[in-house]
Scaffold this motif. Structure first.
Motif, short mmCIF file in Angstrom:
data_model
loop_
_atom_site.label_atom_id
_atom_site.label_comp_id
_atom_site.label_asym_id
_atom_site.label_seq_id
_atom_site.Cartn_x
_atom_site.Cartn_y
_atom_site.Cartn_z
N LEU A 67 32.23 -29.43 19.18
CA LEU A 67 31.81 -28.08 19.55
C LEU A 67 32.87 -27.39 20.40
N ARG A 68 33.41 -28.08 21.38
CA ARG A 68 34.43 -27.47 22.24
C ARG A 68 35.66 -27.05 21.44
N GLU A 69 36.05 -27.88 20.48
CA GLU A 69 37.20 -27.56 19.63
C GLU A 69 36.90 -26.30 18.81
N SER A 70 35.69 -26.21 18.29
CA SER A 70 35.28 -25.05 17.51
C SER A 70 35.29 -23.79 18.36
N GLN A 71 34.81 -23.89 19.58
CA GLN A 71 34.76 -22.73 20.47
C GLN A 71 36.16 -22.26 20.86
N LYS A 72 37.08 -23.20 21.04
CA LYS A 72 38.47 -22.80 21.32
C LYS A 72 39.08 -22.07 20.12
N GLY A 73 38.73 -22.53 18.93
CA GLY A 73 39.19 -21.84 17.73
C GLY A 73 38.66 -20.42 17.64
N ILE A 74 37.41 -20.23 18.05
CA ILE A 74 36.81 -18.89 18.09
C ILE A 74 37.60 -17.97 19.02
N VAL A 75 37.99 -18.48 20.19
CA VAL A 75 38.76 -17.67 21.15
C VAL A 75 40.11 -17.27 20.55
N LEU A 76 40.78 -18.21 19.87
CA LEU A 76 42.05 -17.88 19.22
C LEU A 76 41.85 -16.77 18.20
N ALA A 77 40.80 -16.86 17.39
CA ALA A 77 40.52 -15.82 16.39
C ALA A 77 40.27 -14.48 17.07
N ALA A 78 39.59 -14.49 18.22
CA ALA A 78 39.33 -13.25 18.96
C ALA A 78 40.63 -12.61 19.43
N PHE A 79 41.56 -13.42 19.93
CA PHE A 79 42.87 -12.89 20.34
C PHE A 79 43.62 -12.30 19.15
N LEU A 80 43.59 -12.99 18.01
CA LEU A 80 44.27 -12.49 16.82
C LEU A 80 43.65 -11.18 16.35
N LYS A 81 42.33 -11.05 16.51
CA LYS A 81 41.66 -9.81 16.12
C LYS A 81 42.18 -8.61 16.91
N LEU A 82 42.58 -8.85 18.15
CA LEU A 82 43.07 -7.75 18.99
C LEU A 82 44.38 -7.16 18.47
N ILE A 83 45.19 -7.98 17.78
CA ILE A 83 46.49 -7.47 17.31
C ILE A 83 46.47 -7.02 15.86
N SER A 132 37.83 -16.12 26.96
CA SER A 132 36.86 -15.04 26.76
C SER A 132 37.05 -13.93 27.79
N PHE A 133 37.28 -14.34 29.04
CA PHE A 133 37.50 -13.34 30.09
C PHE A 133 38.74 -12.50 29.79
N ALA A 134 39.81 -13.15 29.31
CA ALA A 134 41.04 -12.43 28.97
C ALA A 134 40.80 -11.44 27.83
N VAL A 135 40.06 -11.88 26.80
CA VAL A 135 39.75 -10.99 25.67
C VAL A 135 38.95 -9.78 26.14
N LEU A 136 37.94 -10.02 26.97
CA LEU A 136 37.11 -8.92 27.48
C LEU A 136 37.93 -7.95 28.32
N LEU A 137 38.83 -8.46 29.13
CA LEU A 137 39.68 -7.61 29.98
C LEU A 137 40.57 -6.72 29.11
N ILE A 138 41.17 -7.30 28.08
CA ILE A 138 42.04 -6.53 27.17
C ILE A 138 41.23 -5.46 26.45
N LEU A 139 40.02 -5.82 26.01
CA LEU A 139 39.16 -4.84 25.32
C LEU A 139 38.83 -3.65 26.21
N VAL A 140 38.48 -3.93 27.45
CA VAL A 140 38.17 -2.85 28.39
C VAL A 140 39.38 -1.94 28.58
N MET A 141 40.56 -2.53 28.70
CA MET A 141 41.79 -1.75 28.87
C MET A 141 42.08 -0.89 27.64
N LEU A 142 41.89 -1.47 26.45
CA LEU A 142 42.16 -0.72 25.22
C LEU A 142 41.24 0.49 25.08
N TYR A 143 39.95 0.28 25.31
CA TYR A 143 39.01 1.40 25.17
C TYR A 143 39.18 2.42 26.28
#
Length: 558
Positions: free
Chosen positions: A283-299, A543-554
């Motif tokens: 599960l932890r490995e899967s969740q880390k993969g989700i975070v990577l996908a979230a970062f890639l979605k930002l670019i 997750s915190f980093a992704v959320l911070l970047i999203l807030v800055m972008l919007y």
């Protein structure tokens, strides 16, 4: 610039490398159903993250979203940026339940939580959706794009492109299963991002005739500041075909409205997306993969939306007219002259030099082929595990399941190849296929959300909810389409329609469940605890980093 020998060489090397990698990593992975359909539950986080993006990004994004960038601007990036937030929710709240249940497929969850009849209905629906809509449209869009960029856009290589893309995906995915798909996706995503960044870099440099990327970005922002607005108001942007962009992206609905219905359904309960997370080591490995996908979605918007805005700047005159050099490209010509979708093909044809053009085309092919391979594998998984195994297996071996998986994927691909060329004859109907697929997504989302998080939900409520959601959704389509001229029917954008359908379906399910169950928890409900949803430091920090970047972008592009 023609697609010359050097470009062809680069493309061929890419294709042979992908097939070789797919066959190499999948050796010995076809002995059991877990090996074939879930890669032996051995995928590391970085393979999961890359594979999620590869399965998601296809010609529809690479070409279609560039076209939306041309017509609407950066606002269309909400589909990508809000998907990053959706992925975090899926990783935090959905995956722990799915992995704890040891699922192979999403329909299997329906059986665990509700009953066999609903599972079978949804399994058949998803198989039909994957074959007749997803696979068919990806092959059609991909072949049309290749015909435009490599050929003259006259259809001369259209059929060859369909066969080529299908055979390419089949060459490694049918034999190797999810292991071949996921590991080649790692290479495909790297290629996709590099190819996309090259296209954006060269296009930005050409905006100012060699003035550099930074100057190019400043130039397009100064020339079309309205194209960098994320939250649209009515009348703010009128697209080249005269449509108010607000109807596609209705203001705050992209943040707190109907986009959540589309995103939660797609990222949380879509077999060809969620399957790679079920194949994780843990599960932890899967969740880390989700975070990577979230970062890639930002670019992703940088490589699929910004090029569309660049094409708009370079092809519109002072009075807003679009240059003939752009409209002469016959992309989508069999489907009604949708000039917006010429953006990416035009940039590739006009500005990408020899050699690099082959690399960029390889990136486009990577986006198409990885999606086709993912859909094939998921179609085979659902058919084998949810239809064949419970109804037809009758004690046969694990190898038999793998064989059935390969055969069913082959049949699905054959049907898609036969149907894909026919989409040219659908005209405007083709544009509505995707929208009307969304008619059923609010009902299915309601079934899953209440099934996961409300213990009183009953099987009967789920069945009635799915069935009732379809006429509810069609009620909301009457007004906007002008089928009946009456004040009884509202005229709302598609996102508002989805949100209303979802809420009404859930309300109906709640009432039925309370009446049937008399306020008691359903016997098949899922006990939840705080411990189940605890996440590790890597997921929390990411997750915190992704959320911070999203807030800055919007905040920057509001």
């Amino acid at each position: 610039m023609e697609f010359g020998f050097l470009d062809q060489l680069v493309f061929v090397i890419y294709a042979l490398s992908i097939v070789a990698i797919g066959l190499w990593v999948s050796r010995g992975k076809g002995k059991t159903s877990e090996d074939y359909f879930l890669a032996g539950k051995s995928l590391p986080w970085w393979a999961i993250g890359a594979s999620l993006i590869a399965a998601n990004i296809s010609a529809e994004q690479f070409i279609g979203m560039s076209g939306s960038g041309f017509a609407i601007g950066l606002a269309i990036a909400s589909y990508e940026w809000m998907a990053a937030l959706t992925l975090l929710i899926v990783g935090k709240f959905f995956l722990p339940i799915f992995i704890k249940k040891g699922l192979y497929t999403i329909p299997e969850f329906v059986e665990v939580r509700y009953g066999t009849s609903l599972k079978t209905i949804l399994a058949i629906f998803w198989i039909a959706l994957f074959i007749f809509v997803n696979l068919t449209s990806v092959l059609y869009l991909g072949a049309t794009a290749l015909d435009t960029i490599i050929g003259d856009g006259d259809g001369s290589i259209f059929l060859y492109s369909i066969f080529g893309l299908a055979l390419f995906a089949a060459a490694y995915s049918l034999y190797g299963g999810l292991a071949a798909v996921a590991w080649t996706d790692v290479v495909q995503v790297v290629l996709l991002i590099i190819g996309g960044l090259i296209m954006t870099y060269i296009a930005l440099d050409n905006v100012t005739d060699g003035g550099g990327v930074i100057n190019g970005m400043v130039s397009i922002y100064e020339q079309v500041p309205d194209k960098f607005s994320m939250i649209l108001e009515k009348g703010e942007i009128i697209t080249p075909n005269g449509k108010d962009a607000w109807w596609d992206l209705p203001g705050l609905a992209v943040l707190i409205g109907g986009m959540w219905v589309a995103n939660l359904y797609y990222w949380g309960f879509n077999q060809y997306i969620i399957q790679r997370t079920l194949a994780a080591k843990s599960l932890r490995e899967s969740q880390k993969g989700i975070v990577l996908a979230a970062f890639l979605k930002l670019i992703i918007p940088l490589i699929v939306v910004i090029p569309g805005i660049i094409a708009f700047v370079m092809n519109t005159g002072p009075n807003g007219e679009i240059s003939s050099a752009f409209t002469d490209i016959s992309f989508f010509s069999g489907n009604g002259n949708i000039i917006n979708d010429n953006a990416a093909p035009w940039l590739i044809k006009e500005f990408i030099p020899a050699g690099l053009k082959g690399l960029v085309l390889a990136a486009l092919a990577a986006a198409i082929v990885s999606s086709v391979a993912s859909m094939l594998n998921s179609t085979a998984t659902i058919f084998t595990m949810d239809i064949y195994k419970p109804y037809f297996q009758k004690g046969k071996s694990e190898k038999d399941l793998v064989k059935v998986g390969r055969i069913s994927a082959s049949i699905a691909l054959l049907i898609a190849v036969i149907l894909a060329p026919q989409l040219k004859n659908l005209g405007q109907v083709f544009q509505y296929i995707q929208e009307y697929t969304g008619v059923v997504s609010p009902g299915i989302l309601a079934v899953f959300m209440l099934g996961l998080f409300w213990r009183k939900t009953t099987n009967k409520a789920a069945i009635y909810g799915v069935l009732a959601s379809i006429p509810i959704a069609f009620y909301f389509k009457i007004g906007p389409n002008g089928w009946i001229d009456s004040p009884l029917f509202v005229s709302w954008p598609f996102m508002h329609q989805m949100m209303a359908t979802w809420l009404l379906t859930m309300a109906l399910m709640v009432v039925i469940s309370l009446v049937e169950g008399k306020g008691k928890d359903n016997e098949k409900s899922i006990p939840l605890s705080k411990e189940l949803f605890k996440t590790g430091p890597a997921f929390n920090i990411g997750s915190f980093a992704v959320l911070l970047i999203l807030v800055m972008l919007y905040a920057l592009f509001w």
